[in-house]
Write a protein that holds these residues in place. Structure first.
Motif, short mmCIF file in Angstrom:
data_model
loop_
_atom_site.label_atom_id
_atom_site.label_comp_id
_atom_site.label_asym_id
_atom_site.label_seq_id
_atom_site.Cartn_x
_atom_site.Cartn_y
_atom_site.Cartn_z
N MET A 215 -154.79 9.19 2.57
CA MET A 215 -155.85 8.84 1.63
C MET A 215 -156.66 10.08 1.27
N LEU A 216 -156.77 10.31 -0.04
CA LEU A 216 -157.54 11.45 -0.55
C LEU A 216 -158.89 10.93 -1.02
N HIS A 217 -159.95 11.52 -0.51
CA HIS A 217 -161.28 11.09 -0.93
C HIS A 217 -162.18 12.31 -1.02
N GLN A 218 -162.85 12.47 -2.16
CA GLN A 218 -163.74 13.61 -2.43
C GLN A 218 -163.08 14.93 -2.07
N GLY A 219 -161.81 15.08 -2.46
CA GLY A 219 -161.14 16.37 -2.31
C GLY A 219 -160.63 16.68 -0.92
N ARG A 220 -160.62 15.70 -0.03
CA ARG A 220 -160.06 15.94 1.31
C ARG A 220 -159.18 14.76 1.71
N ILE A 221 -158.19 15.05 2.59
CA ILE A 221 -157.39 13.97 3.15
C ILE A 221 -158.19 13.38 4.31
N ILE A 222 -158.60 12.13 4.18
CA ILE A 222 -159.49 11.58 5.21
C ILE A 222 -158.74 10.69 6.20
N TRP A 223 -157.50 10.34 5.86
CA TRP A 223 -156.72 9.53 6.81
C TRP A 223 -155.25 9.71 6.51
N ARG A 224 -154.42 9.68 7.54
CA ARG A 224 -152.98 9.69 7.30
C ARG A 224 -152.30 8.96 8.44
N GLY A 225 -151.30 8.15 8.11
CA GLY A 225 -150.58 7.44 9.16
C GLY A 225 -149.36 6.76 8.60
N PRO A 226 -148.57 6.13 9.49
CA PRO A 226 -147.40 5.40 9.02
C PRO A 226 -147.83 4.25 8.11
N ALA A 227 -146.96 3.90 7.15
CA ALA A 227 -147.31 2.85 6.19
C ALA A 227 -147.63 1.54 6.91
N SER A 228 -146.98 1.28 8.04
CA SER A 228 -147.19 0.03 8.76
C SER A 228 -148.60 -0.06 9.35
N GLU A 229 -149.28 1.08 9.48
CA GLU A 229 -150.62 1.10 10.09
C GLU A 229 -151.74 0.94 9.07
N ILE A 230 -151.38 0.83 7.78
CA ILE A 230 -152.40 0.92 6.74
C ILE A 230 -153.48 -0.15 6.88
N ASP A 231 -153.10 -1.32 7.41
CA ASP A 231 -154.10 -2.39 7.57
C ASP A 231 -154.88 -2.25 8.86
N ARG A 232 -154.47 -1.31 9.72
CA ARG A 232 -155.19 -1.09 10.99
C ARG A 232 -155.62 0.37 11.09
N SER A 233 -156.08 0.91 9.97
CA SER A 233 -156.39 2.34 9.94
C SER A 233 -157.64 2.67 10.75
N GLY A 234 -158.55 1.72 10.89
CA GLY A 234 -159.80 1.99 11.58
C GLY A 234 -160.71 2.91 10.78
N ASN A 235 -160.39 3.07 9.49
CA ASN A 235 -161.21 3.94 8.63
C ASN A 235 -161.83 3.08 7.54
N ASP A 236 -163.15 3.10 7.45
CA ASP A 236 -163.85 2.24 6.49
C ASP A 236 -163.44 2.51 5.05
N HIS A 237 -163.27 3.80 4.75
CA HIS A 237 -162.90 4.18 3.38
C HIS A 237 -161.53 3.58 3.04
N VAL A 238 -160.57 3.73 3.95
CA VAL A 238 -159.22 3.22 3.71
C VAL A 238 -159.26 1.70 3.58
N ASP A 239 -159.99 1.05 4.48
CA ASP A 239 -160.10 -0.42 4.43
C ASP A 239 -160.63 -0.90 3.10
N GLN A 240 -161.68 -0.22 2.64
CA GLN A 240 -162.29 -0.63 1.36
C GLN A 240 -161.27 -0.49 0.24
N PHE A 241 -160.53 0.61 0.26
CA PHE A 241 -159.56 0.87 -0.81
C PHE A 241 -158.41 -0.12 -0.77
N VAL A 242 -157.86 -0.32 0.44
CA VAL A 242 -156.71 -1.20 0.61
C VAL A 242 -157.05 -2.62 0.17
#
Lengths: 254, 275
Positions: A215-242
């Protein structure tokens, strides 16, 4: 995991006071399909263009197959581009040329292949994206959006590249056509054994084509993981986007 | 466009206009623009002079720039030649010098008007057309696509247009010269009572190869200006319909102004060296 085919190290790019990339670190290995998520204006397209060498970063390094290509020019740049395919968001087909000439453009103009042979190869590649030989002699403007995307995909894969970029491959397509494009991307990337980097904000597409998601946010990669983990990222930004919520740490750009 | 403000703020926060600063900023902006045009043109000329060439593209552009400009060049030339003959007749008759109509028409057309009219018409038709096309290609990412397919836009897009303009402009100007003279002949014979044979004989006897060459040299320079302005403004086109429209307008205006300015410079130069 094998050595990465493409690496971006702390890449920074600004336009005046607009700091688009603020230190992007990302890499992709052969056979891996990486999807980069990000909202509008998060710097996705700029990241892709710096990786391709269409823009020069202000700072940081771009390493392709072990070689630093950040400021590569001339022959070195051409050799790199010969191994990369790119599917542009709008297709970017040349509207003055026929469909088969678009698909075979690199063969004819850079690789010196004879036109008759290039045409055959183009028709063969069109078949791979489920387009019949009858479209070969049409102009891009005579095709629907989905067909244009497929022609653009054929143009990107005709030389069997090691790395393919997809810039919002499903944007502007209906869900069924979008899914068909996703299937084609998966098929072709797996068939080529290539690395793929796709940028998108289409979650259905991301879930389908990604081995890994970043996930790219404000010019930085703020999270990265296997596609299967996307719903359990533990990252608020990723959760909001997903989950596509207007309220959360990311402010919608209106 | 300009990042600089035209006013300075003093310590009290009141903004005061600073004409010197404005002049300085404008001058620097102008120099920077000239530099960008020169750099861009150098790249395109370099691409035109060295392989690989794209002959197919060159021929296609010759057709578009040259062949399809024939009607507009022919029409404007015949009217200019006719109007020129009428005016010279009116002016000449005040001194009893009407018989010089054929001489001055052919001189004016070959040295100035054939090239200038063709240059101006093509600044509109061709320069604006090129920049709109290239601008649309830029905003739909086709220029980026070319680069990723290892084809340089300088070689594949700009150099063929430059070569085509350099080849076709002298041909169009030569035709414009002939049609312009014919326009003058037509009005002189039909309306002013000239004898057709005498008119044509005077024209052919009076005109020199130097007159014709001077016009053709101008044609080559105008060809370069028209193609390069079209490509330059198209290449820098901003996104959207307004961006492309603006690029077309800028290229047309800058090409037309340059055609007129360079025409004057070359006329002065030719007078100096006796061409």
């Amino acid at each position: 995991m094998s050595a990465p085919l493409l690496e971006l190290k702390d890449v920074i790019k600004s336009f005046g006071d607009n700091h688009v990339l603020r230190g992007v670190d990302i890499d992709v290995a052969r056979g891996c399909s990486l999807v980069v998520l990000g909202g509008s204006g998060s710097g996705k397209s700029v990241m892709l263009k710096t990786a391709l060498g269409l823009m020069t970063p202000d700072d940081g390094k771009i390493i392709f197959d072990g070689a630093d290509v950040t400021f590569a020019g001339g022959r070195e740049r051409e050799e790199m581009r010969a191994r990369i395919g790119m599917l542009f968001q709008s297709g970017a087909l040349f509207d003055s040329l026929m469909v088969w000439e678009n698909v075979a453009f690199r063969l004819i103009h850079s690789d010196g292949v004879k036109r008759a042979e290039a045409r055959e190869k183009a028709i063969e590649t069109l078949r791979k994206v489920h387009l019949g030989p009858s479209v070969a002699d049409l102009r891009p403007a005579e095709l629907s959006g989905g067909m244009q995307k497929r022609v653009a995909l054929a143009r990107a894969i005709i030389t069997r590249p090691d790395l393919v970029f997809f810039d919002e491959p499903t944007t502007g397509l209906d869900p069924i056509t979008a899914d068909a494009i996703n299937d084609l991307i998966l098929d072709q990337v797996k068939a080529l054994g290539a690395a793929a980097i796709s940028i998108t904000h289409d979650m259905a597409s991301a879930r389908k084509i990604a081995d890994e998601i970043a996930m790219l946010h404000q010019g930085r990669i703020i999270w990265r993981g296997p596609a299967s983990e996307i719903d359990r990222s533990g990252n608020d930004h990723v959760d909001q986007f997903v989950n596509g919520r207007a309220h959360g740490p990311i402010q919608p750009s209106l | 466009m300009s990042e600089h403000s035209r006013t300075d703020r003093d310590d009290s926060g009141v903004s005061v206009p600073n004409p010197l600063r404005w002049i300085g900023v404008s001058a620097l902006g102008l120099f920077a623009e000239v530099g960008r045009v020169a750099r861009f043109s150098g790249g395109v000329i370099g691409a035109a002079l060295s392989p690989p060439w794209y002959p197919g593209e060159v021929f296609r552009q010759i057709g578009r720039i040259g062949f399809y400009s024939l009607p507009v060049v022919g029409l404007s030339s015949i009217f200019i030649g006719a109007a020129l003959a009428l005016n010279i007749y009116t002016g000449g008759s005040r001194y009893g010098a009407e018989q010089f109509v054929p001489n001055i028409v052919v001189l004016g057309i070959t040295r100035e008007l054939g090239a200038v009219i063709t240059g101006l018409m093509l600044a509109g038709r061709v320069s604006a057309g090129i920049s709109a096309e290239i601008g649309a290609m830029r905003v739909t990412e086709q220029i980026d696509a070319l680069k990723t397919l290892s084809a340089s836009p300088e070689r594949y897009l700009y150099a063929p247009r430059l070569i085509a303009a350099l080849v076709t402009l002298p041909i169009l100007v030569a035709l414009s010269d002939i049609i312009g003279v014919m326009g003058g002949w037509l009005v002189s014979v039909q309306a002013l009572g000239f004898d057709s044979t005498v008119y044509l004989r005077n024209t052919v006897d009076f005109v020199t190869w130097e007159d014709i060459t001077a016009g053709l040299i101008k044609a080559v320079v105008f060809g370069a200006v028209i193609a390069l302005m079209g490509c330059f403004h198209g290449d820098r086109s901003k996104a959207g319909a307004t961006g492309v429209g603006r690029a077309a307008t800028l290229s047309m205006v800058s090409a037309a102004v340059l055609v007129l300015a360079l025409n004057y410079v070359m006329s002065t130069l030719f007078t100096e060296i006796g061409l």
